[in-house]
Design a protein around this motif. Structure first.
Motif, PDB file in Angstrom:
ATOM      1  N   LEU A 169      49.631  72.586 -15.014  1.00  0.00           N
ATOM      2  CA  LEU A 169      49.902  73.371 -16.223  1.00  0.00           C
ATOM      3  C   LEU A 169      50.410  74.741 -15.817  1.00  0.00           C
ATOM      4  CD1 LEU A 169      49.717  73.394 -19.323  1.00  0.00           C
ATOM      5  CD2 LEU A 169      47.391  74.306 -19.089  1.00  0.00           C
TER       6      LEU A 169
ATOM      7  N   GLY B  79      50.127  78.139 -21.042  1.00  0.00           N
ATOM      8  CA  GLY B  79      49.395  77.698 -22.214  1.00  0.00           C
ATOM      9  C   GLY B  79      48.005  77.157 -21.949  1.00  0.00           C
ATOM     10  N   LYS B  80      47.425  76.616 -23.005  1.00  0.00           N
ATOM     11  CA  LYS B  80      46.087  76.024 -22.962  1.00  0.00           C
ATOM     12  C   LYS B  80      46.189  74.619 -23.537  1.00  0.00           C
ATOM     13  CE  LYS B  80      42.608  78.616 -24.125  1.00  0.00           C
ATOM     14  NZ  LYS B  80      41.608  79.366 -24.931  1.00  0.00           N
ATOM     15  N   MET B  81      45.694  73.647 -22.788  1.00  0.00           N
ATOM     16  CA  MET B  81      45.896  72.248 -23.154  1.00  0.00           C
ATOM     17  C   MET B  81      44.600  71.448 -23.039  1.00  0.00           C
ATOM     18  SD  MET B  81      48.350  69.519 -21.186  1.00  0.00           S
ATOM     19  CE  MET B  81      49.871  70.217 -21.839  1.00  0.00           C
TER      20      MET B  81
ATOM     21  N   THR C  75      43.744  75.327 -18.329  1.00  0.00           N
ATOM     22  CA  THR C  75      44.605  76.512 -18.355  1.00  0.00           C
ATOM     23  C   THR C  75      45.358  76.573 -17.024  1.00  0.00           C
ATOM     24  OG1 THR C  75      42.942  77.991 -17.391  1.00  0.00           O
ATOM     25  CG2 THR C  75      42.916  77.716 -19.811  1.00  0.00           C
TER      26      THR C  75
ATOM     27  N   ALA D 177      48.375  70.166 -27.025  1.00  0.00           N
ATOM     28  CA  ALA D 177      48.597  71.597 -26.815  1.00  0.00           C
ATOM     29  C   ALA D 177      47.764  72.422 -27.787  1.00  0.00           C
ATOM     30  CB  ALA D 177      50.080  71.927 -26.975  1.00  0.00           C
TER      31      ALA D 177
ATOM     32  N   CYS E 195      52.617  75.086 -24.519  1.00  0.00           N
ATOM     33  CA  CYS E 195      52.346  74.722 -23.120  1.00  0.00           C
ATOM     34  C   CYS E 195      53.603  74.261 -22.388  1.00  0.00           C
ATOM     35  CB  CYS E 195      51.319  73.591 -23.056  1.00  0.00           C
ATOM     36  SG  CYS E 195      49.685  73.997 -23.658  1.00  0.00           S
TER      37      CYS E 195
END
Length: 286
Positions: free
Chosen positions: A148, A151-153, A187, A208, A212
């Protein structure tokens, strides 16, 4: 035209330079123009060291279908990917594809680009706007590294449970028992995820939480011709079809689930764009 801190007036083969820099006191110095044109040098775009290192290492490590990299090579690729930043592939948070476009029933569409692909491996980037989903799918016969970048996934993944008895394929032949491998938020500071043909969460789903970008290294890539096509699944809680005769603790049942293969869902469709980031330099690594 500005040159050497001054204004340049050009007439035929004579150039007059009027310097406007207050620290330069000579004025109207006349010089003859060089009649010989300088040979233009080819400018080679700078390739981030870590991106080139990733490409070369992939070429050395992946040996094609039917092979899985040894632990030492897996660790080597992970160490490279863990160092990668968005700018290494020309990314920024302001790119258009992070915005929700082409929504399917309220779910934004995913965009992807291919940095490089050959028979042995591929390097791809997936762009997910906020709330976008790459639905639950598998990677037959493949080893996949996912890093990654932005973003945050949320990632949810499963592996098949080895069919030891009949309960592993009940109550329908379309259902198979799987073990939950991951169900967490990731992250860019998280380590690279690795999945293998039968372990590591080979069947996974990306959601997402914020816009992301995830870099995937697939070895080998998907190929319908070589029976490595993508299949999609729906997960069902284990308790929905648990057998009363089966002795499974509540804690263990939370880590199990039934997977049903389904037709490709609408939100599995993606838009492909041309890769415009730093270009790798192809080398004879074979």
């Amino acid at each position: 035209m500005m040159e050497g801190g001054g204004l340049v007036e050009q007439r035929k083969d004579i150039m007059t330079i009027r310097h406007v820099n207050s620290k330069v006191r000579y004025v109207n110095k006349t010089i003859k123009k060089n009649r010989y044109k300088k040979r233009k040098e080819t400018v080679v775009p700078r390739v981030p060291k870590v991106l080139q290192e990733l490409f070369v290492s992939c070429g050395e490590i992946f040996e094609g279908p039917g092979t899985v990299p040894p632990a030492s090579d897996v660790n080597k690729l992970c160490s490279i990917l863990d160092k990668m930043k968005p700018e290494d592939v020309g990314l920024s948070r302001d790119l258009e594809f992070f915005k929700a476009m082409g929504a399917v029933k309220g779910t934004p569409r995913v965009t992807y680009t291919t940095i490089y692909q050959c028979d042995e491996f591929s390097l791809c980037i997936f762009f997910l706007p906020e709330t976008a989903v790459i639905p639950l799918h598998n990677h037959p016969g493949m080893t996949v590294f996912s890093k990654l970048l932005l973003g945050k996934m949320h990632i949810k993944s499963y592996d098949w449970v080895d069919p030891v008895n009949s309960q592993d394929s009940m109550p329908s032949s379309q259902l198979r028992l799987a073990r939950l491998k991951a169900d967490s938020v990731f992250t860019p500071t998280c380590d690279t995820c690795v999945l293998y043909p039968t372990t590591g969460g080979n069947i996974h789903q990306f959601t997402a939480i914020t816009p992301c970008a995830v870099l995937d290294v697939l070895g080998p890539p998907y190929s319908k011709e070589d029976d490595r096509d993508c299949s999609y699944y729906k997960d069902i809680p284990y308790s929905a079809f648990s057998n009363e005769e089966t002795t499974v603790s509540e804690e263990e049942s939370d880590c199990l689930g039934w997977l049903e293969e389904i037709e490709a869902p609408e939100n599995s469709q993606m838009d492909r764009i041309e890769y415009l980031g730093p270009q790798i330099i192809e080398t004879s690594y074979l």
